[in-house]
Motif scaffolding. Structure first.
Motif: not given
Length: 96
Positions: A60-65
């Motif tokens: 999720e964090l990677l996708q947010e970035e």
């Protein structure tokens, strides 16, 4: 550019099962730390808790970035300065 974002660095931490590494590679003879200081040092901040091992949250964090698999090749990538950049890097570490 791969590691410029704090969220990306957090995601990588969450994507590594550090307890398993300690258990399997260090025969249980290690502890997680949350900084660069020795845990028994007066400079170590023991109030900081390690990020959990959580692959879903890391994703999720990677996708947010902006890091996601745009072309279905199994490698996440991101458009940086007009070029599609794969999230690839070499990890080097000391082994017994």
């Amino acid at each position: 550019p791969l590691f410029a974002s704090r969220q990306v660095r957090q995601a990588l931490t969450m994507a590594i099962d550090r307890e398993r590494i300690i258990r399997q590679n260090l025969n249980g003879m290690g502890i997680q730390t949350t900084g660069t200081f020795f845990p028994l040092s007066p400079s170590y901040d023991s109030s900081l808790k390690p990020y959990p091992f959580d692959l879903d949250r890391a994703r999720e964090l990677l996708q947010e970035e902006g890091w996601y698999d745009s072309d279905g090749d199994g490698i996440i990538d991101k458009l940086i300065d007009g070029q599609r950049v794969p999230f690839r890097f070499t990890l080097t570490y000391f082994v017994k």
